[in-house]
Design a protein around this motif. Structure first.
Motif, short mmCIF file in Angstrom:
data_model
loop_
_atom_site.label_atom_id
_atom_site.label_comp_id
_atom_site.label_asym_id
_atom_site.label_seq_id
_atom_site.Cartn_x
_atom_site.Cartn_y
_atom_site.Cartn_z
N CYS A 73 85.21 63.45 50.12
CA CYS A 73 86.16 64.56 50.02
C CYS A 73 86.55 65.04 51.40
N CYS A 97 85.30 69.10 51.57
CA CYS A 97 83.91 69.57 51.67
C CYS A 97 82.92 68.47 52.04
N CYS A 140 88.39 66.11 44.34
CA CYS A 140 86.98 66.50 44.42
C CYS A 140 86.58 67.44 43.29
N CYS A 149 85.52 70.99 45.12
CA CYS A 149 86.44 71.90 45.82
C CYS A 149 87.91 71.61 45.57
N GLY A 155 89.54 69.22 46.76
CA GLY A 155 90.11 68.53 47.93
C GLY A 155 90.45 67.08 47.63
ZN ZN Z 1 85.30 68.68 48.08
#
Ligand code: ZN
Ligand code: ADP
Length: 209
Positions: free
Chosen positions: A125, A128, A145, A148, A150
């Motif tokens: 990711c 994070c 992700c 998060c 992402g």
């Molecule tokens: Zn993440």
């Protein structure tokens, strides 16, 4: 507890460290993550290390030791840590020994063929740093992700050309550390093949945690 995680790229150090954090209540410090954050931020350090990292080479010892020194001086690292991806050379190990000697060095043993397979299917990711694997630990939604939201992407150094070079670099520069920590009586060896939860149980048993 102060622990070093040793083993080739793709041995599962980062994945295991994330699991072991919950057991040991110490921070997971990954020099690879610290450098990737610097690259993402476009800091002077990031600009210096970007190309080195993309090809799978090692960042110079002085820069690496400095970033670790800085990180270990932060309050959350007072009572211990898991160092993942450091030391990777004998000079790095020497300087850590002077700065804050580790209690144990845990070596995750995984054969080359397995490592190559894992790295080519590994995803990370961008937000994070959470590690995925499209074969064995895929995010719920492709490319996103779970933790998060992402972007989940393939690291430049997880592309085929870089993988071979990283393994060669590991053999030459990092593998000698296994004997180095062995001679200090700090080495713990763990079979790194299998489900991360199974490897975590081996780790707990070996360290009595
Ligand atoms: Zn993440
Ligand atoms: P790996 O999956 O190979 O364990 P890391 O995320 O630990 O990858 O590291 C990624 C890259 O960051 C390395 O290939 C190297 O360029 C750089 N790096 C990380 N740790 C170190 C270190 N201790 N010394 C030199 N370079 C490092």
């Amino acid at each position: 507890m102060k622990l070093i995680f040793l083993g080739p790229p793709g041995a599962g150090k980062g994945t295991l460290a994330d699991l072991a954090v919950d057991v040991l209540k110490v921070p997971h410090i990954s020099t690879g993550d610290l450098f990737r954050a610097a690259v993402k931020a476009g800091s002077p350090l990031g600009l210096k290390v970007k190309d080195i990292m993309a090809t799978g080479g090692l960042v110079p010892d002085e820069l690496t030791i400095e970033i670790v020194r800085e990180r270990l001086s932060q309050p959350d690292a007072k009572n211990g840590w898991i160092l993942d991806g450091f030391p990777r050379t004998i000079p790095q190990a020497d300087s850590l020994e002077k700065l804050a000697p580790a209690d144990r060095a845990v070596n995750f043993e995984v054969a080359d063929e397995i490592v190559i397979g894992r790295l080519s299917t590994r995803r990370v990711c961008r937000g994070c740093g959470k590690i995925y694997n499209v074969k064995t630990m895929a995010p719920k939604k492709d490319g996103v992700c779970d933790a998060c939201g992402g972007e989940v992407y393939t690291r430049d150094d997880d592309k085929a050309e870089a993988i071979k070079f990283r393994l060669e670099t590991y053999r030459k520069q990092t593998e000698p550390l296994i004997a180095w920590f062995g001679a200090k009586g700090k080495l713990v060896t763990i079979d790194g093949v299998g489900d991360p939860k199974v490897v975590l149980e081996r780790f707990r048993k070996a360290l009595g945690v």
